[in-house]
Design a protein around this motif. Structure first.
Motif, PDB file in Angstrom:
ATOM      1  N   LYS A   1       7.825  -6.964  -9.348  1.00 37.28           N
ATOM      2  CA  LYS A   1       8.167  -6.168  -8.911  1.00 37.28           C
ATOM      3  C   LYS A   1       8.036  -5.299  -6.862  1.00 37.28           C
ATOM      4  O   LYS A   1       8.244  -4.820  -6.979  1.00 37.28           O
ATOM      5  N   HIS A   2       6.184  -5.212  -7.748  1.00 38.17           N
ATOM      6  CA  HIS A   2       5.774  -5.323  -6.403  1.00 38.17           C
ATOM      7  C   HIS A   2       4.547  -6.603  -6.277  1.00 38.17           C
ATOM      8  O   HIS A   2       3.857  -6.663  -7.518  1.00 38.17           O
ATOM      9  N   VAL A   3       4.231  -6.562  -5.025  1.00 40.69           N
ATOM     10  CA  VAL A   3       2.672  -7.544  -4.309  1.00 40.69           C
ATOM     11  C   VAL A   3       2.103  -7.350  -3.878  1.00 40.69           C
ATOM     12  O   VAL A   3       2.155  -7.128  -2.894  1.00 40.69           O
ATOM     13  N   LEU A   4       0.841  -6.923  -4.311  1.00 42.74           N
ATOM     14  CA  LEU A   4      -0.268  -6.282  -3.436  1.00 42.74           C
ATOM     15  C   LEU A   4      -1.455  -8.168  -3.213  1.00 42.74           C
ATOM     16  O   LEU A   4      -1.800  -8.645  -3.370  1.00 42.74           O
ATOM     17  N   LEU A   5      -2.133  -7.732  -1.711  1.00 42.63           N
ATOM     18  CA  LEU A   5      -2.684  -9.194  -1.692  1.00 42.63           C
ATOM     19  C   LEU A   5      -3.920  -8.065  -2.168  1.00 42.63           C
ATOM     20  O   LEU A   5      -4.517  -7.352  -1.432  1.00 42.63           O
ATOM     21  N   GLY A   6      -5.240  -8.375  -2.707  1.00 43.37           N
ATOM     22  CA  GLY A   6      -6.108  -8.203  -2.863  1.00 43.37           C
ATOM     23  C   GLY A   6      -7.101  -9.023  -2.461  1.00 43.37           C
ATOM     24  O   GLY A   6      -7.644  -9.985  -3.297  1.00 43.37           O
ATOM     25  N   ALA A   7      -8.806  -8.563  -2.705  1.00 43.35           N
ATOM     26  CA  ALA A   7      -9.635  -9.439  -2.322  1.00 43.35           C
ATOM     27  C   ALA A   7     -11.248  -8.504  -2.773  1.00 43.35           C
ATOM     28  O   ALA A   7     -10.981  -6.904  -3.156  1.00 43.35           O
TER      29      ALA A   7
ATOM     30  N   LEU B   1       3.521  -6.966  -0.253  1.00 37.94           N
ATOM     31  CA  LEU B   1       5.152  -7.551   0.100  1.00 37.94           C
ATOM     32  C   LEU B   1       5.739  -6.374   0.274  1.00 37.94           C
ATOM     33  O   LEU B   1       6.809  -5.778  -0.517  1.00 37.94           O
ATOM     34  N   GLN B   2       7.013  -6.752   1.625  1.00 38.71           N
ATOM     35  CA  GLN B   2       7.779  -6.192   1.788  1.00 38.71           C
ATOM     36  C   GLN B   2       9.169  -6.477   1.288  1.00 38.71           C
ATOM     37  O   GLN B   2       9.770  -5.658   0.555  1.00 38.71           O
ATOM     38  N   SER B   3       9.217  -7.262   1.997  1.00 33.52           N
ATOM     39  CA  SER B   3      10.674  -8.803   1.685  1.00 33.52           C
ATOM     40  C   SER B   3      10.452  -9.685   0.563  1.00 33.52           C
ATOM     41  O   SER B   3       9.815 -10.116   0.932  1.00 33.52           O
TER      42      SER B   3
ATOM     43  N   GLN C   1      12.159 -15.360   2.818  1.00 33.66           N
ATOM     44  CA  GLN C   1      10.982 -15.613   3.186  1.00 33.66           C
ATOM     45  C   GLN C   1      10.222 -14.523   2.459  1.00 33.66           C
ATOM     46  O   GLN C   1      10.237 -13.117   2.282  1.00 33.66           O
ATOM     47  N   VAL C   2       8.801 -14.187   2.166  1.00 31.36           N
ATOM     48  CA  VAL C   2       7.503 -13.480   1.509  1.00 31.36           C
ATOM     49  C   VAL C   2       6.707 -13.264   2.818  1.00 31.36           C
ATOM     50  O   VAL C   2       5.780 -13.749   3.510  1.00 31.36           O
ATOM     51  N   ILE C   3       6.739 -11.947   3.151  1.00 34.65           N
ATOM     52  CA  ILE C   3       6.204 -10.852   4.320  1.00 34.65           C
ATOM     53  C   ILE C   3       6.051  -9.785   3.923  1.00 34.65           C
ATOM     54  O   ILE C   3       6.818  -9.185   2.496  1.00 34.65           O
ATOM     55  N   PHE C   4       4.539  -9.951   3.857  1.00 36.53           N
ATOM     56  CA  PHE C   4       3.501  -8.417   3.949  1.00 36.53           C
ATOM     57  C   PHE C   4       3.472  -7.390   5.088  1.00 36.53           C
ATOM     58  O   PHE C   4       3.250  -7.861   5.933  1.00 36.53           O
ATOM     59  N   VAL C   5       3.599  -6.589   5.020  1.00 37.02           N
ATOM     60  CA  VAL C   5       2.882  -5.398   5.522  1.00 37.02           C
ATOM     61  C   VAL C   5       1.977  -4.237   5.261  1.00 37.02           C
ATOM     62  O   VAL C   5       1.971  -4.451   4.161  1.00 37.02           O
ATOM     63  N   SER C   6       1.739  -3.210   6.297  1.00 36.27           N
ATOM     64  CA  SER C   6       0.728  -2.688   5.960  1.00 36.27           C
ATOM     65  C   SER C   6       1.235  -1.790   5.238  1.00 36.27           C
ATOM     66  O   SER C   6       1.784  -0.989   6.316  1.00 36.27           O
ATOM     67  N   SER C   7       1.419  -1.209   4.078  1.00 35.78           N
ATOM     68  CA  SER C   7       3.107  -0.256   3.797  1.00 35.78           C
ATOM     69  C   SER C   7       1.112   1.541   3.838  1.00 35.78           C
ATOM     70  O   SER C   7       0.783   1.712   3.544  1.00 35.78           O
TER      71      SER C   7
END
Ligand SMILES: [Ca+2]
Ligand SMILES: [Ca+2]
Ligand SMILES: [Ca+2]
Lengths: 235, 235
Positions: free
Chosen positions: B109-115, B222-224, B229-235
């Protein structure tokens, strides 16, 4: 020499492999050979196991920790240790361990089955056989790394590092760190998902049995993969 | 709530996922958004990336740690931090990290990128979004668990455990033990196979950059997955 730990079976193996499914397949396999089974045959499926019913053959294994209809025995090392199997072939099929053993057997030169029970003997035997690499292959739990197998891999690494020099892969570093942080094997075995599942089925005694380190010198060793049959013996 | 760590991408995810490729994809992705990129598009292949060349589009990524012919940038967070990307789309494709992000994006449902760089912010954001499960999905290294990502997952787990109650899977226990045993992130990052490979290519500064913990509050989200297309934004 290279020392690698794969937290799950992966790809091809070129040299010597120790397959680990401490809860419970590789522990129970060791016990069958301690109790004089002629050989262990790791089958590919429940159906294949059932098709091998014959005189002097014991059909053993589990699904989700429980016995399978039509099998002679489950996957309990304590239950296995109550019998004697001289002159017999034991056919095993379990949820994760037999798959890992079959993957390793498809490519490696030497395949051993390792558990806490025979950890020192398995490490020593692997060191004697390997030319360039020892790979410890954890069975894991339904495609995910498991705490119990990773910890057991760490115990095997610790023994191996006392026997010689190795370059370590990331999996070996993870397993060794886990072993060094957690001394008592009861803790990782009983808090692992496999261990909690056994406990919930009233099989907690099996966990405590599997947690005892280096009580056996028997190391199940791949004899042949002739005709696609994966057979382990005490060599 | 459940807290699971998958040491490799595996299967389906039902709720909130934090994808980790600390060396270097998820660190670099965070830096691109810190430097005002409009969005990050994670492509499925080098060829797909090259087909997306356009005005206001930056093509970035690597294979085996090295830049790709025809790409505008590699996968270095230091290099990324030297630019400004306002009004631009950055197309990324890397060896392991973009694959993991795409696997997670297919079901979660929700995907974040972590480091490590954004660990605290990513943990806090995941805690706010998740209903029943937070899964930390490590990218690993060519199909095997990696020390650097597993350690980073342990840092994320530590933050999450300070924010609430969780039941842990085996992967989470392994990652947490690694984090607790090894305090300084430089050690696991530089001794990991990915880290050693970067060092051998003269990219040691990138390792030290990636090892700095919680310096950023930006969490690529993850925006959509519209039109695949796998698109990440800073939300
Ligand atoms: Ca098991
Ligand atoms: Ca990586
Ligand atoms: Ca990568």
């Amino acid at each position: 020499m290279r020392l690698r730990v794969d937290l799950l079976p992966h790809g091809e193996y070129s040299d010597t492999v120790i397959v680990v499914d401490v809860l419970r397949a590789t522990t129970t396999a060791t016990v069958f050979l301690e109790h004089h089974a002629d050989r262990l045959l790791f089958s590919g499926s429940i159906e294949e196991s059932l098709g091998m019913k014959a005189e002097n053959t014991i059909i053993a294994g589990e699904r989700g920790g429980l016995a399978v209809a039509g099998f002679d025995l489950g996957n309990s090392p304590i239950e296995a240790g109550a019998g004697s199997y001289a002159g017999k072939t034991v056919v095993m099929n379990t949820t994760n361990g037999t798959y890992a053993a079959r993957v390793a057997s498809a490519s490696a030169k030497h395949v051993l089955l390792g558990a806490l029970r025979n950890a020192h003997a398995a490490a020593r035997k692997a060191k004697g056989l390997a030319v360039e690499e020892i790979a410890i292959v954890c069975s894991g739990e339904r495609g995910r790394a498991s705490l119990d197998d990773t910890y057991t891999a760490g115990v095997l690494c610790e023994y191996l590092l006392a026997m010689g020099e190795f370059t370590l892969n990331d999996g070996a570093r993870i397993a060794l760190t886990l072993r060094r942080q957690v001394g008592d094997p009861i803790e990782p075995l009983s808090s692992s998902s496999g261990g909690m599942s056994l406990e919930s089925k009233g099989l907690g005694e099996d966990i405590r049995f599997c947690a005892r380190i280096s009580e056996s010198t028997i190391v199940p060793t791949l004899q042949s993969t002739q005709d696609g049959q994966v057979i382990f013996v005490s060599s």
